[in-house]
Design a protein around this motif. Structure first.
Motif, PDB file in Angstrom:
ATOM      1  N   UNK A 292       0.835  -1.201   0.000  1.00  0.00           N
ATOM      2  CA  UNK A 292       0.000   0.000   0.000  1.00  0.00           C
ATOM      3  C   UNK A 292       0.872   1.253   0.000  1.00  0.00           C
ATOM      4  N   UNK A 293       0.408   2.294  -0.682  1.00  0.00           N
ATOM      5  CA  UNK A 293       1.052   3.602  -0.616  1.00  0.00           C
ATOM      6  C   UNK A 293       0.410   4.405   0.510  1.00  0.00           C
ATOM      7  N   UNK A 294       1.083   5.466   0.926  1.00  0.00           N
ATOM      8  CA  UNK A 294       0.666   6.171   2.142  1.00  0.00           C
ATOM      9  C   UNK A 294      -0.753   6.719   2.066  1.00  0.00           C
ATOM     10  N   UNK A 295      -1.203   7.130   0.876  1.00  0.00           N
ATOM     11  CA  UNK A 295      -2.558   7.690   0.796  1.00  0.00           C
ATOM     12  C   UNK A 295      -3.632   6.618   0.979  1.00  0.00           C
ATOM     13  N   UNK A 296      -3.232   5.332   0.939  1.00  0.00           N
ATOM     14  CA  UNK A 296      -4.190   4.246   1.132  1.00  0.00           C
ATOM     15  C   UNK A 296      -4.332   3.847   2.603  1.00  0.00           C
ATOM     16  N   UNK A 297      -3.432   4.324   3.443  1.00  0.00           N
ATOM     17  CA  UNK A 297      -3.423   3.916   4.852  1.00  0.00           C
ATOM     18  C   UNK A 297      -4.433   4.746   5.631  1.00  0.00           C
ATOM     19  N   UNK A 298      -5.100   4.111   6.574  1.00  0.00           N
ATOM     20  CA  UNK A 298      -6.150   4.775   7.348  1.00  0.00           C
ATOM     21  C   UNK A 298      -5.840   4.707   8.840  1.00  0.00           C
ATOM     22  N   UNK A 299      -6.306   5.713   9.558  1.00  0.00           N
ATOM     23  CA  UNK A 299      -6.313   5.623  11.017  1.00  0.00           C
ATOM     24  C   UNK A 299      -7.327   4.551  11.402  1.00  0.00           C
ATOM     25  N   UNK A 300      -6.893   3.600  12.234  1.00  0.00           N
ATOM     26  CA  UNK A 300      -7.803   2.531  12.617  1.00  0.00           C
ATOM     27  C   UNK A 300      -7.094   1.207  12.805  1.00  0.00           C
ATOM     28  N   UNK A 301      -7.848   0.106  12.882  1.00  0.00           N
ATOM     29  CA  UNK A 301      -7.282  -1.218  13.191  1.00  0.00           C
ATOM     30  C   UNK A 301      -6.307  -1.707  12.120  1.00  0.00           C
ATOM     31  N   UNK A 302      -5.316  -2.449  12.586  1.00  0.00           N
ATOM     32  CA  UNK A 302      -4.343  -3.114  11.716  1.00  0.00           C
ATOM     33  C   UNK A 302      -3.740  -4.239  12.549  1.00  0.00           C
ATOM     34  N   UNK A 303      -2.737  -4.902  12.015  1.00  0.00           N
ATOM     35  CA  UNK A 303      -2.019  -5.887  12.834  1.00  0.00           C
ATOM     36  C   UNK A 303      -0.581  -5.983  12.369  1.00  0.00           C
TER      37      UNK A 303
END
Length: 435
Positions: free
Chosen positions: A328-339
């Motif tokens: 993923x590129x940075x504009x695809x990343x969201x504040x929220x759950x991940x692992x």
């Protein structure tokens, strides 16, 4: 009367100029974090949101690689004053879009790159890292006592500092610390020329060795180191190019803090033997044991502030994924759950829940791209959060590799920093072949 008209005209010009300056200030405050570059994968879409008084413009050639449409909801007043542009990628290439204030004052140019989709195998494996430095690193300065009881500080007098690298003696390349000792004793106390590297710059200095009263050997008055080893976590590997990335930050010398330049090195298998839990003000640590030393996983080629990189030479069999997943590129990343994927003392890669709580829009590589918080009770109970040795653990969100863990917040081990995966892939050299 003419003077009065001139005064009014000047006042109007000044007022307009003041309003333009005020608008610019508002723009800077509202849109100061606008990126200068977007990377959009072929077939993907992205929406750019701008706030009044900004607008976007572009020339017709953009349509060669992008399908652009303006989003306008007539029933929503905000859509009339804000400028939403929907980009759909068509073909690989790069084009420029221009931000303007009030439609005519140039403000900023943004480059949109349409890039191929990239698939990576996320890591999470504990790895041992062995690194041999280019030249030898000077880690200490000392006085030399000669046979007459006179103390000499010839290293300092010659302008040598802790953190410098000794690259050559009399223009002969230094191989390791034992090579330095050999050339020094062969000098018979005659003046020699040292080639020193400091902050990527080279200089030469002449120095005359002193025979020590302690062991009757010629010395230069400094201590050196030529290798280091440690434990970290593999971030990714790319099957097509055989390239890998790990750690997300540089390997530095413990005493000097300098980034170690790589002559050669390798990554090898590591078993986690113990975990020191992280506490507020005291970072925890994963301790590992190297094994299968005669069968390294890969060759280490680069040590940078954004991680270590090289080429795999043997298979990694314990990956959590048997198929690669998208980057993923940075504009695809969201504040929220991940692992994250990482290895604890059960010595298998496992996933642990986290939350991305802040994203720092970046136009150039930086290891503090986002702030994450560990939310998984299993990881909190075992490690207290993020600990040393976990650096490089890949961050996954929406089934895409988005980044890697880099640092822990010392005063809150449940939180830490992550680096965007695009910066690590860029450093690895994969793009050199893909673009």
């Amino acid at each position: 009367m003419n003077n009065n008209n001139s005064y009014k005209l000047s006042k109007r010009i000044f007022t307009c100029f003041f309003l333009i300056i005020l608008l610019c200030i508002i723009v800077f405050q509202k849109n100061g974090s606008l990126p200068s570059e977007y990377n959009i994968q072929i077939g993907e879409s992205h929406t750019i949101n701008t706030k009044f008084p900004l607008s976007l413009s572009f020339d017709e050639t953009v349509e060669d690689i992008l399908e652009i449409s303006k989003i306008n909801d007539r029933n929503n007043i905000f859509s009339r004053v804000n400028n939403q542009i929907h980009l759909k990628s068509i073909e690989k290439g790069s084009k420029e879009l221009k931000y303007n204030i009030l439609g005519f004052i140039p403000y900023k140019t943004v480059r949109v790159n349409v890039v191929p989709k990239l698939y990576l195998y996320p890591g999470g494996q504990s790895i041992g890292v062995r690194l041999n430095t280019e030249g030898v690193l000077i880690v200490g300065i000392a006085e030399i006592l000669d046979d007459e009881g006179v103390k000499h500080n010839i290293a300092e007098a010659s302008g040598i500092r802790i953190g410098d690298s000794l690259m050559a003696i009399n223009n002969q390349k230094v191989e390791n610390k034992y090579h330095v000792i050999e050339m020094l004793q062969n000098s018979n106390g005659e003046k020699i020329t040292l080639t020193i590297k400091r902050n990527d710059k080279y200089f030469q200095t002449d120095i005359t060795p002193i025979k020590s009263s302690e062991d009757k050997k010629f010395k230069l008055g400094f201590w050196v180191r030529d290798k280091t080893a440690g434990v970290g976590t593999l971030t990714f590997f790319h099957e097509e190019s055989s390239k890998f990335g790990a750690l997300g930050h540089a390997i530095t010398d413990v005493e000097t803090g300098n980034i170690l330049s790589v002559k050669d090195g390798e990554i090898i298998k590591s078993k986690v033997v113990s975990i020191q839990e992280g506490k507020k003000g005291r970072p925890g640590e994963i301790r590992g044991l190297f094994y299968e030393l005669d069968k390294p996983l890969g060759r280490l080629l680069k040590n940078t502030i954004h991680g270590i990189y090289g080429e795999l030479i043997n298979d990694i069999n314990d990956s959590k994924y048997n198929k690669p997943i998208e980057m993923a590129y940075q504009h695809e990343i969201e504040v929220g759950p991940a692992y994250i994927l990482t290895t604890l003392d059960d010595n298998k890669v496992d996933r642990y829940d986290i939350e991305i709580i802040r994203i720092n829009t970046q136009v150039k590589a930086d290891s503090k791209s986002m702030i994450i918080r560990v939310t998984d009770d299993r990881l909190l109970n075992k490690t207290g959060g993020i600990v040393q040795g976990m650096s490089g653990s890949p961050i996954i969100q929406n089934n895409k590799v988005v980044g890697a863990v880099t640092h822990v917040l010392v005063n809150d081990p449940t939180k830490g920093y992550g680096i965007f995966i695009e910066w690590m892939v860029e450093e690895s050299g994969i793009f050199d072949k893909k673009m």
